[in-house]
Design a protein around this motif. Structure first.
Motif, mmCIF file in Angstrom:
data_model
loop_
_atom_site.group_PDB
_atom_site.id
_atom_site.type_symbol
_atom_site.label_atom_id
_atom_site.label_comp_id
_atom_site.label_asym_id
_atom_site.label_seq_id
_atom_site.Cartn_x
_atom_site.Cartn_y
_atom_site.Cartn_z
ATOM 1 N N PHE A 76 3.595 -14.866 -5.907
ATOM 2 C CA PHE A 76 2.764 -13.830 -5.407
ATOM 3 C C PHE A 76 3.330 -13.049 -4.421
ATOM 4 O O PHE A 76 3.825 -13.497 -3.337
ATOM 5 C CB PHE A 76 1.410 -14.347 -5.127
ATOM 6 N N TYR A 77 2.864 -11.724 -4.301
ATOM 7 C CA TYR A 77 3.385 -10.735 -3.265
ATOM 8 C C TYR A 77 2.077 -9.815 -2.945
ATOM 9 O O TYR A 77 2.025 -8.901 -3.466
ATOM 10 C CB TYR A 77 4.440 -10.079 -3.552
ATOM 11 N N ARG A 78 1.425 -10.339 -1.927
ATOM 12 C CA ARG A 78 0.073 -9.709 -1.638
ATOM 13 C C ARG A 78 -0.011 -9.391 -0.318
ATOM 14 O O ARG A 78 0.386 -10.029 0.726
ATOM 15 C CB ARG A 78 -1.227 -10.550 -2.168
ATOM 16 N N PRO A 79 -0.865 -8.222 -0.086
ATOM 17 C CA PRO A 79 -1.301 -7.347 -0.917
ATOM 18 C C PRO A 79 -0.279 -6.235 -1.535
ATOM 19 O O PRO A 79 0.808 -6.454 -0.917
ATOM 20 C CB PRO A 79 -2.349 -6.342 0.118
ATOM 21 N N VAL A 80 -0.587 -5.417 -2.300
ATOM 22 C CA VAL A 80 0.546 -4.601 -2.983
ATOM 23 C C VAL A 80 0.721 -3.468 -2.084
ATOM 24 O O VAL A 80 0.104 -2.835 -1.771
ATOM 25 C CB VAL A 80 -0.112 -4.226 -4.350
ATOM 26 N N SER B 157 6.064 -5.295 -0.107
ATOM 27 C CA SER B 157 5.923 -6.291 -1.284
ATOM 28 C C SER B 157 6.269 -6.000 -2.609
ATOM 29 O O SER B 157 6.950 -7.007 -3.292
ATOM 30 C CB SER B 157 4.472 -6.473 -1.154
ATOM 31 N N VAL C 102 -3.818 -7.839 -10.748
ATOM 32 C CA VAL C 102 -3.344 -8.939 -11.291
ATOM 33 C C VAL C 102 -2.715 -8.916 -12.673
ATOM 34 O O VAL C 102 -1.942 -9.430 -12.945
ATOM 35 C CB VAL C 102 -4.367 -10.156 -11.035
ATOM 36 N N ASP D 76 1.032 -7.646 -8.153
ATOM 37 C CA ASP D 76 1.050 -8.475 -7.019
ATOM 38 C C ASP D 76 1.563 -9.763 -7.364
ATOM 39 O O ASP D 76 1.467 -10.675 -6.602
ATOM 40 C CB ASP D 76 -0.534 -8.747 -6.720
ATOM 41 N N HIS D 77 2.316 -10.016 -8.594
ATOM 42 C CA HIS D 77 3.105 -11.152 -8.581
ATOM 43 C C HIS D 77 4.268 -11.185 -9.510
ATOM 44 O O HIS D 77 3.898 -10.172 -10.650
ATOM 45 C CB HIS D 77 2.198 -12.240 -9.059
#
Length: 262
Positions: free
Chosen positions: A187-191, A195, A247, A252-253
């Motif tokens: 996960f890389y949050r927030p977009v 990220s 998602v 975001d991931h």
């Protein structure tokens, strides 16, 4: 007495000869100009065709415009590893490369660091001939666990999901590889643009190391790469039902799964 030969015919003969000479001259000039143009374009054409035949490639934005830069597998792995180390340590790509001794075309690591779907590193890979595996205590198959460990060794601490001790049986699509313990989400949050930069570096690293890690699919940022379709590079991914959920769109991931095996 009027001439037996029409005056028009006599007048056309010199004009015909002059037109032929002029035509030949124009043709020769065109060939010279075309030759010059082709001479200037040959390096670009050569790079483009090499990008089609090399096992891996990435788009580098240079002074003359964007070029497809061919890479062998070792170069692809070195480039993505250098990009990962740059993100992890804050060192400049040149410093990283000088430390590792890797020899790469100019701009390749920077290209990996700033990649998006249309420019990202891609590789043609062969699906591994592997046997089927069962979920272990980690909630992953041994192959998926190997991917997880390789990612953590290369990128450091990561926000991981999509698996749990004993396995997962909900929260994903009906045919999800997560239920078989074959998939990991990073996960890389927030977009944000930052990220997305990080996610694309990790996604490209997975592609460059895909054969060794028995990767089947990588999905990120509305795009996917698959080992069986790897010659086509990164392809558009449509979320179920055309959803705009980040998602479901994998914005975001990064999703990675490994082959099931026979």
């Amino acid at each position: 007495m009027p001439s037996a030969t029409p005056s028009g015919t006599a007048a056309r003969r010199p004009a015909s000869g002059g037109g032929l000479v002029a035509g030949v001259f124009v043709m020769l000039l065109a060939l010279v100009l075309l030759g010059g143009a082709l001479s200037g374009a040959l390096p670009r054409i050569g790079a483009w065709t090499s990008g089609l035949t090399a096992p891996c490639s990435v788009v580098v934005d240079g002074e003359g415009g964007a070029d497809v830069v061919p890479l062998d597998r070792e170069q692809a792995r070195a480039a993505t590893a250098a990009a990962a180390w740059t993100l992890r340590t804050g060192q400049a790509p040149a410093e990283v490369l000088s430390r590792t001794g890797a020899e790469l075309p100019d701009g390749v690591v920077d290209a990996v660091l700033g990649a998006r779907a249309g420019t990202a590193l891609t590789c043609r890979s062969t699906e591994a001939d592997a046997g089927r595996q069962q979920i272990t205590d980690t909630g992953l198959t041994p192959r998926a666990q190997a991917v997880r460990e390789a990612l953590e060794a290369e990128f450091g601490e990561l926000s991981l999901g999509g698996f749990a001790p004993g396995g997962v049986d909900s929260g994903h699509g009906a045919e999800s590889t997560h239920y078989e313990g074959r998939a990991v989400d990073v996960f890389y949050r927030p977009v944000t643009e930052a990220s997305l930069d990080q996610g694309w570096v990790l996604a490209q690293w997975l592609v460059a190391h895909g054969e060794g890690l028995t990767v089947q699919y990588v999905i990120f940022d509305d795009h996917w790469w698959g080992v069986r379709q790897s010659a086509r590079g990164w392809q558009p991914y449509e979320a179920p039902g055309g959803s705009s959920d980040p998602v479901l769109r994998h914005r975001d991931h990064v999703h990675v799964d490994v082959v099931r095996g026979d």
